[in-house]
Design a protein around this motif. Structure first.
Motif, PDB file in Angstrom:
ATOM      1  N   ILE A  42      -8.904 -11.234  -0.440  1.00 21.07           N
ATOM      2  CA  ILE A  42      -9.741 -10.027   0.167  1.00 21.07           C
ATOM      3  C   ILE A  42      -9.085  -9.273   1.234  1.00 21.07           C
ATOM      4  CG2 ILE A  42     -11.808  -9.368   1.585  1.00 21.07           C
ATOM      5  CD1 ILE A  42     -13.145 -11.825   0.222  1.00 21.07           C
ATOM      6  N   LEU A  43      -8.311 -10.219   1.953  1.00 17.66           N
ATOM      7  CA  LEU A  43      -7.629  -9.506   3.198  1.00 17.66           C
ATOM      8  C   LEU A  43      -6.315  -8.745   2.756  1.00 17.66           C
ATOM      9  CD1 LEU A  43      -7.659  -9.303   6.404  1.00 17.66           C
ATOM     10  CD2 LEU A  43      -5.703 -11.270   6.306  1.00 17.66           C
ATOM     11  N   PHE A  44      -5.667  -9.112   1.753  1.00 19.29           N
ATOM     12  CA  PHE A  44      -4.584  -8.562   1.053  1.00 19.29           C
ATOM     13  C   PHE A  44      -5.128  -7.245   0.615  1.00 19.29           C
ATOM     14  CE2 PHE A  44      -1.797  -7.489  -2.432  1.00 19.29           C
ATOM     15  CZ  PHE A  44      -0.766  -7.485  -1.870  1.00 19.29           C
ATOM     16  N   GLY A  45      -6.108  -7.253  -0.267  1.00 20.62           N
ATOM     17  CA  GLY A  45      -6.747  -6.083  -0.985  1.00 20.62           C
ATOM     18  C   GLY A  45      -7.163  -5.167  -0.251  1.00 20.62           C
ATOM     19  N   PHE A  46      -7.953  -5.440   0.922  1.00 22.45           N
ATOM     20  CA  PHE A  46      -8.497  -4.514   1.984  1.00 22.45           C
ATOM     21  C   PHE A  46      -7.468  -3.891   2.452  1.00 22.45           C
ATOM     22  CE2 PHE A  46      -9.745  -3.546   6.295  1.00 22.45           C
ATOM     23  CZ  PHE A  46     -11.027  -2.712   6.016  1.00 22.45           C
ATOM     24  N   ILE A  47      -6.477  -4.531   3.175  1.00 18.60           N
ATOM     25  CA  ILE A  47      -5.250  -3.740   4.119  1.00 18.60           C
ATOM     26  C   ILE A  47      -4.596  -3.073   3.204  1.00 18.60           C
ATOM     27  CG2 ILE A  47      -3.491  -4.260   5.488  1.00 18.60           C
ATOM     28  CD1 ILE A  47      -4.633  -6.839   6.276  1.00 18.60           C
ATOM     29  N   GLN A  99      -5.679  16.022   2.747  1.00 22.58           N
ATOM     30  CA  GLN A  99      -6.190  16.817   3.714  1.00 22.58           C
ATOM     31  C   GLN A  99      -5.474  18.065   4.064  1.00 22.58           C
ATOM     32  OE1 GLN A  99      -6.990  14.962   7.630  1.00 22.58           O
ATOM     33  NE2 GLN A  99      -8.765  16.542   8.108  1.00 22.58           N
ATOM     34  N   GLN A 100      -4.285  17.807   4.177  1.00 20.43           N
ATOM     35  CA  GLN A 100      -3.103  18.846   4.233  1.00 20.43           C
ATOM     36  C   GLN A 100      -2.657  19.819   3.115  1.00 20.43           C
ATOM     37  OE1 GLN A 100       0.260  16.981   6.428  1.00 20.43           O
ATOM     38  NE2 GLN A 100       1.280  19.182   6.706  1.00 20.43           N
ATOM     39  N   TYR A 101      -2.789  19.141   1.694  1.00 28.04           N
ATOM     40  CA  TYR A 101      -2.362  19.748   0.855  1.00 28.04           C
ATOM     41  C   TYR A 101      -3.218  19.972  -0.542  1.00 28.04           C
ATOM     42  CZ  TYR A 101       2.059  18.961   2.861  1.00 28.04           C
ATOM     43  OH  TYR A 101       3.265  19.308   4.014  1.00 28.04           O
ATOM     44  N   GLY A 102      -4.566  19.186  -0.216  1.00 23.42           N
ATOM     45  CA  GLY A 102      -5.562  19.658  -1.164  1.00 23.42           C
ATOM     46  C   GLY A 102      -5.363  19.157  -2.527  1.00 23.42           C
ATOM     47  N   ASP A 103      -6.081  19.776  -3.480  1.00 23.68           N
ATOM     48  CA  ASP A 103      -6.031  19.508  -4.952  1.00 23.68           C
ATOM     49  C   ASP A 103      -4.699  19.509  -5.408  1.00 23.68           C
ATOM     50  OD1 ASP A 103      -8.969  19.112  -4.857  1.00 23.68           O
ATOM     51  OD2 ASP A 103      -9.151  21.212  -5.605  1.00 23.68           O
ATOM     52  N   GLU A 104      -3.862  20.384  -4.967  1.00 19.37           N
ATOM     53  CA  GLU A 104      -2.543  20.235  -5.588  1.00 19.37           C
ATOM     54  C   GLU A 104      -1.672  19.092  -5.389  1.00 19.37           C
ATOM     55  OE1 GLU A 104      -0.121  23.502  -3.865  1.00 19.37           O
ATOM     56  OE2 GLU A 104      -0.121  22.775  -1.723  1.00 19.37           O
ATOM     57  N   PHE A 105      -1.882  18.392  -4.313  1.00 22.19           N
ATOM     58  CA  PHE A 105      -1.241  17.036  -4.140  1.00 22.19           C
ATOM     59  C   PHE A 105      -1.894  15.871  -5.040  1.00 22.19           C
ATOM     60  CE2 PHE A 105      -2.761  12.948  -2.047  1.00 22.19           C
ATOM     61  CZ  PHE A 105      -1.418  12.564  -2.075  1.00 22.19           C
ATOM     62  N   GLY A 156       0.655  -1.250   0.089  1.00 18.57           N
ATOM     63  CA  GLY A 156      -0.210   0.012   0.024  1.00 18.57           C
ATOM     64  C   GLY A 156       0.754   1.171   0.081  1.00 18.57           C
ATOM     65  N   LEU A 157       1.960   1.170   0.623  1.00 15.63           N
ATOM     66  CA  LEU A 157       2.796   2.285   0.736  1.00 15.63           C
ATOM     67  C   LEU A 157       3.611   2.564  -0.614  1.00 15.63           C
ATOM     68  CD1 LEU A 157       4.482   4.699   2.379  1.00 15.63           C
ATOM     69  CD2 LEU A 157       6.105   2.794   3.039  1.00 15.63           C
ATOM     70  N   SER A 158       3.996   1.527  -1.043  1.00 16.59           N
ATOM     71  CA  SER A 158       4.708   1.774  -2.636  1.00 16.59           C
ATOM     72  C   SER A 158       3.635   2.164  -3.704  1.00 16.59           C
ATOM     73  CB  SER A 158       5.082   0.223  -2.977  1.00 16.59           C
ATOM     74  OG  SER A 158       4.151  -0.618  -3.315  1.00 16.59           O
ATOM     75  N   VAL A 159       2.505   1.844  -3.496  1.00 20.39           N
ATOM     76  CA  VAL A 159       1.574   2.321  -4.494  1.00 20.39           C
ATOM     77  C   VAL A 159       1.070   3.967  -4.155  1.00 20.39           C
ATOM     78  CG1 VAL A 159      -0.749   2.232  -5.517  1.00 20.39           C
ATOM     79  CG2 VAL A 159       0.425   0.215  -5.116  1.00 20.39           C
ATOM     80  N   HIS A 160       1.068   4.480  -2.961  1.00 25.81           N
ATOM     81  CA  HIS A 160       0.999   5.873  -2.542  1.00 25.81           C
ATOM     82  C   HIS A 160       2.188   6.500  -3.079  1.00 25.81           C
ATOM     83  CE1 HIS A 160       0.187   9.693  -0.279  1.00 25.81           C
ATOM     84  NE2 HIS A 160       1.504   9.124   0.189  1.00 25.81           N
ATOM     85  N   PHE A 161       3.293   5.817  -2.699  1.00 25.73           N
ATOM     86  CA  PHE A 161       4.743   6.413  -3.144  1.00 25.73           C
ATOM     87  C   PHE A 161       4.664   6.863  -4.745  1.00 25.73           C
ATOM     88  CE2 PHE A 161       9.318   7.135  -3.321  1.00 25.73           C
ATOM     89  CZ  PHE A 161       9.588   7.970  -2.128  1.00 25.73           C
ATOM     90  N   LYS A 162       4.351   5.822  -5.633  1.00 19.45           N
ATOM     91  CA  LYS A 162       4.243   6.270  -6.953  1.00 19.45           C
ATOM     92  C   LYS A 162       3.413   5.004  -7.384  1.00 19.45           C
ATOM     93  CE  LYS A 162       7.882   7.517  -9.099  1.00 19.45           C
ATOM     94  NZ  LYS A 162       9.236   8.030  -9.501  1.00 19.45           N
ATOM     95  N   ILE A 163       2.453   5.393  -8.284  1.00 23.21           N
ATOM     96  CA  ILE A 163       1.170   4.746  -8.424  1.00 23.21           C
ATOM     97  C   ILE A 163       1.620   3.204  -9.522  1.00 23.21           C
ATOM     98  CG2 ILE A 163       0.483   5.836 -10.766  1.00 23.21           C
ATOM     99  CD1 ILE A 163      -1.966   5.060  -7.800  1.00 23.21           C
ATOM    100  N   PHE A 210      -5.331   4.425   0.712  1.00 25.27           N
ATOM    101  CA  PHE A 210      -6.097   5.711   0.922  1.00 25.27           C
ATOM    102  C   PHE A 210      -6.141   6.300   2.101  1.00 25.27           C
ATOM    103  CE2 PHE A 210      -8.700   2.670  -2.120  1.00 25.27           C
ATOM    104  CZ  PHE A 210      -8.787   3.792  -3.142  1.00 25.27           C
ATOM    105  N   ALA A 211      -5.566   5.566   3.171  1.00 25.88           N
ATOM    106  CA  ALA A 211      -5.513   6.449   4.509  1.00 25.88           C
ATOM    107  C   ALA A 211      -4.135   7.439   4.355  1.00 25.88           C
ATOM    108  CB  ALA A 211      -5.165   5.420   5.504  1.00 25.88           C
ATOM    109  N   LEU A 212      -3.091   6.915   3.600  1.00 27.89           N
ATOM    110  CA  LEU A 212      -2.138   7.941   3.458  1.00 27.89           C
ATOM    111  C   LEU A 212      -2.352   9.010   2.326  1.00 27.89           C
ATOM    112  CD1 LEU A 212       0.812   5.422   2.970  1.00 27.89           C
ATOM    113  CD2 LEU A 212       0.631   7.041   4.756  1.00 27.89           C
TER     114      LEU A 212
END
Length: 436
Positions: free
Chosen positions: A226-231, A245-251, A167-174, A237-239
């Motif tokens: 299901i567990l892998f996909g959910f976590i 929330q902090q940087y808005g649309d520009e993020f 999940g972190l890797s996908v957030h870091f670069k899609i 999405f949490a990250l």
């Protein structure tokens, strides 16, 4: 060469790799101080400026051309508080950690540590890899996340950690999201060859097509999938929500949406380069779709077909993803080079002569492109058409390489029928195939 590796140990290899990166870091400081052309990548300057804005309590996106998650800028704030080359040291250290993970995965699959050294060296002593990280490119961090996910999934003892890292890797670069396909194919209780009829396909012939499809979907949606996909999705999405929330649309615009619409008409190996150049003032909205559809279709098919052979599936996916992308720069090659040592032992291709020929063609394709790029960027010559022809040539070379790799690959499912990791090269013998 064999005599050299006979005296080598993994610790000595790591020391040599460490020394290579220290030498390049020191040389980089010298070149930056005394040469007009700088060693440091312009991206590193962008990272550092973004980190400076973070330390001032401002948005990293105040730095024009910063197109990454704020987490990267936060990670590099020691560039401001401590010393300016902290990030380069961090990226070089991540390089070494990638090498360690490559070694552990090879050993985990049954290869003797001594036999694994030649494959480890393809990454650890690779001058291209060391150069990219010591110039200040952050791709090695992503390499650690991707290889870390695979290693944690492989052991199955740290499944939840694997979900978090993915999940972190996908957030870091899609782009690592494409690995969800082979990972989901791997994560079930049906081991062996996916081309064989697995239990979820062994459905009653009397059932209607709709019933068969529904039953197949139900069985495919196993608890572990299901567990892998959910976590993983929850972490992503949490990250992402936190950064939004902090940087808005520009993020959202700079971190994700920009890469969907990005058009680089100068520093670009892609076959789509010339079309972007010609239409720079009036780009067709259909162009992105035309480029994306074959790319998505191919990575999906490969992920499903070879999912049980996780490392080969992800290598080919990445190779194709990069080859068909609208924008290709040299650091993109890092995405699949870190996976190459993990598939090479299962290839039936001999380095002499076909392997050498493919390698030389890959290097020559880049050299041809770089020649015209130099004429364009530094000499001011109009070489856009020649640059595109070089890009097409490189594309053809890459297609040839991936076809040869698939044809010469010895299919190696990760798990045996017992559900344990297969010792693919049991005790270092390529002919041995057994499970732990």
């Amino acid at each position: 060469m064999n005599a050299l590796f006979s005296r080598l140990t993994f610790n000595k290899l790591c020391i040599a790799a460490f020394a290579l990166r220290v030498a390049l870091l020191l040389y980089g400081e010298y070149q930056d101080a005394y040469f007009t052309v700088k060693y440091t990548d312009i991206d590193y300057v962008v990272f550092t400026d973004a980190a400076r804005y973070i330390t001032e309590g401002k948005s990293p996106y105040l730095r024009e051309t910063y197109r990454y998650t704020p987490l990267l800028a936060i990670l590099l704030t020691p560039n401001i508080f401590w010393f300016k080359s902290f990030g380069k040291c961090l990226f070089a250290s991540a390089d070494l950690l990638c090498g360690y993970l490559i070694h552990r995965i090879l050993v985990l699959r049954g290869m003797r540590s001594k036999s694994a050294l030649k494959f480890d060296a393809l990454w650890l002593l690779n001058p291209m890899v060391a150069n990219i990280s010591t110039r200040g490119n952050a791709e090695s961090l992503l390499g650690v996340m991707v290889l870390g996910t695979f290693y944690l999934v492989l052991t199955r003892r740290y499944f939840y950690s694997a979900c978090l890292v993915f999940g972190l890797s996908v957030h870091f670069k899609i782009y690592p999201v494409i690995y969800a396909i082979p990972l989901l194919m791997l994560l079930d209780d049906h081991y062996g060859n996916p081309f064989q009829q697995s239990s979820f396909l062994q459905l009653a012939e009397k059932d209607s097509t709709t019933t068969k499809i529904m039953r197949g979907i139900i069985v495919f949606l196993s608890p572990v999938r299901i567990l892998f996909g959910f976590i993983s999705a929850f972490v992503f999405f949490a990250l992402t929500a936190s950064m939004y929330q902090q940087y808005g649309d520009e993020f959202m615009q700079h971190t994700y949406l920009y890469h969907v619409t990005r058009e680089d008409h100068r520093h670009n190996f892609s076959i789509w380069f010339y079309q972007m150049y010609l239409g720079i003032d009036n780009t067709s909205p259909w162009m992105g779709l035309v480029a994306f559809v074959p790319q998505l279709a191919l990575v999906t098919i490969i992920g499903i077909a070879f999912g049980k052979d996780l490392f080969f599936a992800t290598f080919v996916q990445t190779f194709i993803f990069v080859t068909f992308n609208k924008v290709i720069t040299s650091q993109y090659f890092m995405w699949y080079i870190c996976l190459f040592p993990l598939i090479l032992p299962s290839s039936k291709m001999k380095f002499k002569w076909k392997g050498l020929l493919l390698l030389l063609a890959w290097v020559a394709g880049q050299g041809l492109w770089l020649n015209f790029a130099y004429q364009l960027e530094f000499l001011g010559q109009n070489t856009f058409l020649q640059l595109w022809i070089a890009g097409v040539t490189f594309f053809i070379v890459n297609c040839w390489i991936v076809v040869e790799l698939i044809l010469n690959h010895q299919y190696e499912p990760i798990y045996g029928s017992s559900g344990r990791i297969r010792w693919v090269w049991g005790n270092g013998d390529p002919g041995s195939r057994r499970s732990l």
